[in-house]
Design an enzyme around this catalytic site. Structure first.
Site, PDB file in Angstrom:
ATOM      1  N   LYS A 261      58.752   7.532 -73.845  1.00 11.28           N
ATOM      2  CA  LYS A 261      57.776   8.499 -73.340  1.00 11.28           C
ATOM      3  C   LYS A 261      57.197   7.962 -72.028  1.00 11.28           C
ATOM      4  CE  LYS A 261      53.757  11.171 -75.034  1.00 11.28           C
ATOM      5  NZ  LYS A 261      52.813  11.329 -76.177  1.00 11.28           N
TER       6      LYS A 261
ATOM      7  N   SER B   5      52.506  16.118 -77.895  1.00 12.12           N
ATOM      8  CA  SER B   5      52.773  15.906 -76.489  1.00 12.12           C
ATOM      9  C   SER B   5      54.058  15.138 -76.204  1.00 12.12           C
ATOM     10  CB  SER B   5      51.615  15.136 -75.868  1.00 12.12           C
ATOM     11  OG  SER B   5      51.550  13.804 -76.389  1.00 12.12           O
TER      12      SER B   5
ATOM     13  N   SER C 292      50.953  13.849 -81.893  1.00  9.82           N
ATOM     14  CA  SER C 292      51.912  13.981 -80.792  1.00  9.82           C
ATOM     15  C   SER C 292      53.278  13.346 -81.039  1.00  9.82           C
ATOM     16  CB  SER C 292      51.328  13.394 -79.509  1.00  9.82           C
ATOM     17  OG  SER C 292      50.384  14.268 -78.953  1.00  9.82           O
TER      18      SER C 292
END
Lengths: 100, 487
Positions: free
Chosen positions: B91, B166, B190
């Site tokens: 990420k 997310s 997330s």
């Protein structure tokens, strides 16, 4: 609960947050924050008078290390990614003397 | 096989057809080349990335160099790590030395961190090959990856739908066969919610179990890093590598990584599984049907299902949307045009701050900074932030009560399967409701994970969430492995 949020409060909070908002953003933010704060009134249904706040999930306190010299970040590498640097330091615009 | 030619959804979810465990074993014994594994992923990226947009950056050259080195080490008889040749996507809120790290925000565009996050170092030390940096809702604020400054990520299982967020890019990268596994961060769901929406396993470890050093902070008392994988065994192995004490994170728990791979075959005989009788409403029937099937599967495997109550669960959402923005408003103060990324020039320092932050942050980030700053400002602190922390205590108390009766709790991960683009963007509160089942865990600092369990509307995957107490990873993985076997 405090009064509904006003435009003036939104402008003040934006200054605190160092966030320039244009008029349209102030308008939109006032409405959206009011909606979110209204939603927060849900918790008025709860009796919180004898509840201890939970500030961190897993209690650990005063985590210290021995005071010994260890390698740190490379200064040139750190400054190399900054918007402006000079003489081994971050360079910023003037801090004082520009008030109107 | 071609990694991109899956016709059905299940095929695509496991399109590369390889697992972390299989690759690591085969690369280490020389029967599979790390370069070959990587090239399969790069071919999948070439075929579908323009459609999916999982990545902010694909680091193909670095990855090829790394994979070649691992193959050479194996040939030379050198010892290789536990993740030799395993391709991993990160990420883009995890620092990678010399490799752009943006948090999908214009304010960090172009910033190259001077160090690697602890998790990045640990994976590298075990022979992982990094494929690239994945897209996210800006600064991890969102549940659909629609809030990225660089455009949304699409769900590889149905590109008219969101991958969740997310960590949507990290989920999409694994679901599309662009990487074998990935890392995400979970502040309110997330990792688990995108795992559910993309048909993957996703883990939110106990707070403090995985180092946050080098993770760009959003809500410091809530954030945890965890893996996305296609199997439970892969998630267990990834956890063993990334977890464990780190002196560079002052909130890191002073204990070694849990041993989880040995738990998977133990079954759930005699375990007590909680069913929340006062669960917040609003879940769709297809999701609830799979949750029931999951309870049935655990019962059939020898577990007992017991009723528990979580009367404060719904208030968790309310508390979270004060606590997380409050922490974010403080954490994001560092993005001020001095040390990283963007600067908008102005006549003095204060004007530069205000102009840089106005130009660099997107709408959702601005909204949360404003809410958090307001909640922390003089005169409002007790009414909002102080109250939210008390609600947080009630959530922790509810869990403590529930875990006197059970070892783990099952809930839906997300109230619905993957939703369509734009469905919730106009209403922040509707978007926030995506996280009603995942948020309480973060507030309490407990462990949780999502495992795929059956399909719902339009044949899309449903995720079942397993909640466990702090440091409850071992029983949590036993339940996860049982649900996987029942599929």
């Amino acid at each position: 609960m405090p009064e509904p949020i006003s435009r003036e409060t939104v402008q003040k909070v934006a200054r605190l947050a160092r966030l320039d908002l244009n008029d349209a953003e102030v308008e939109r933010m006032t409405q959206q924050l009011a909606g979110m704060l209204e939603h927060f009134r849900d918790v008025d249904a709860l009796d919180l008078s004898n509840v201890e706040p939970l500030t961190q999930p897993i209690p650990l306190s005063n985590v210290l290390r021995d005071d010994v010299v260890a390698p740190s970040l490379d200064r040139d590498e750190v400054l190399g990614s900054a918007p402006a640097a000079q003489d081994g330091r971050f360079r910023v615009p003037p801090i004082v003397g520009f008030e109107e | 096989m071609s990694p991109t030619q899956g016709t059905g959804r299940a095929d695509r979810a496991h399109s590369a057809g390889r697992t972390v465990v299989d690759i690591a074993a085969a690369v280490a014994n020389g029967s599979l080349s790390a370069v070959a594994v990587l090239e399969e992923n790069l071919a999948a990226i070439a075929a579908r990335e323009s459609e999916v947009h999982a990545f902010n950056l694909v680091t193909a050259d670095r990855a090829r160099e790394r994979a070649t080195q691992i193959d050479a080490d194996v040939q030379a008889g050198k010892k290789v790590g536990r993740l030799a040749g395993v391709t991993i996507a990160l990420k883009d809120n995890m620092c990678t030395r010399g490799v752009e790290t943006t948090c999908s925000s214009k304010i960090l565009a172009g910033w190259k961190p001077p160090y690697d996050a602890t998790v990045v170092r640990r994976l590298a030390d075990e022979g992982a090959v990094f494929v690239g940096k994945t897209n996210l809702d800006e600064f991890a604020m969102g549940s659909s990856t629609e809030n990225s400054a660089f455009g949304p990520t699409r769900n590889p299982l149905d590109t008219s739908r969101v991958p969740g967020g997310s960590s949507g890019g990290s989920a999409a990268a694994v679901a599309a066969g662009f990487a074998t596994a990935s890392l995400g961060s979970d502040t309110g769901g997330s990792i688990r919610q995108p795992a559910a929406l993309c048909g993957l396993v996703g883990v939110k470890p106990t707070y403090g179990m995985v180092s946050r050093q080098g993770l760009v902070a959003f809500g410091s008392s809530l954030d945890q890093i965890g893996p996305f994988t296609t199997t439970v065994a892969d998630a267990a192995l990834m956890m063993e590598v990334i977890a464990g004490h780190d002196p560079l994170d002052s909130t890191s728990l002073p204990q070694p990584a849990p041993m989880l791979t040995g738990e998977l075959s133990k079954g759930v005989q005699g375990m007590r599984i909680g069913r929340i009788t006062d669960m917040p409403e609003g879940s769709s029937p297809d999701v609830l049907a799979q949750l029931e099937a999951a309870f049935d599967a655990l019962r059939a495997a020898g577990a007992t299902v017991v009723d528990v109550q979580m009367p404060s669960m719904l208030y968790g959402l309310t508390a979270y949307y004060l606590v997380a923005p409050a922490e974010a408003s403080s954490n994001l103060a560092r993005f001020d045009g001095v040390r990283y990324g963007l600067r908008v020039d102005a006549k003095d320092l204060n004007s530069m701050y205000g102009a840089t932050r106005a130009a660099g942050f997107g709408d959702e980030v601005k909204r949360r900074i404003m809410l958090g700053t307001y909640a922390l400002s003089a005169g409002y602190y007790d009414a909002y932030y102080g109250k939210a922390l008390k609600v947080r205590r009630l959530i922790a108390d509810d869990f403590a009560q529930a875990y006197t009766k059970c070892d783990a709790i099952l809930t839906p991960t997300s109230p619905t399967v993957a939703f369509k683009f734009g469905d919730k963007t106009s209403n922040p509160l509707a978007m926030y409701l995506c996280d009603v089942f995942t948020i309480p865990t973060n507030l309490a600092g407990h462990a949780a994970m999502s495992v795929p369990f059956g399909t719902g509307e339009a044949g899309l995957p449903v995720g079942v969430q397993i909640l466990a107490p702090a440091l409850g990873e071992a029983p949590m993985f036993r339940v996860a492995a049982e649900l996987e076997r029942a599929q």
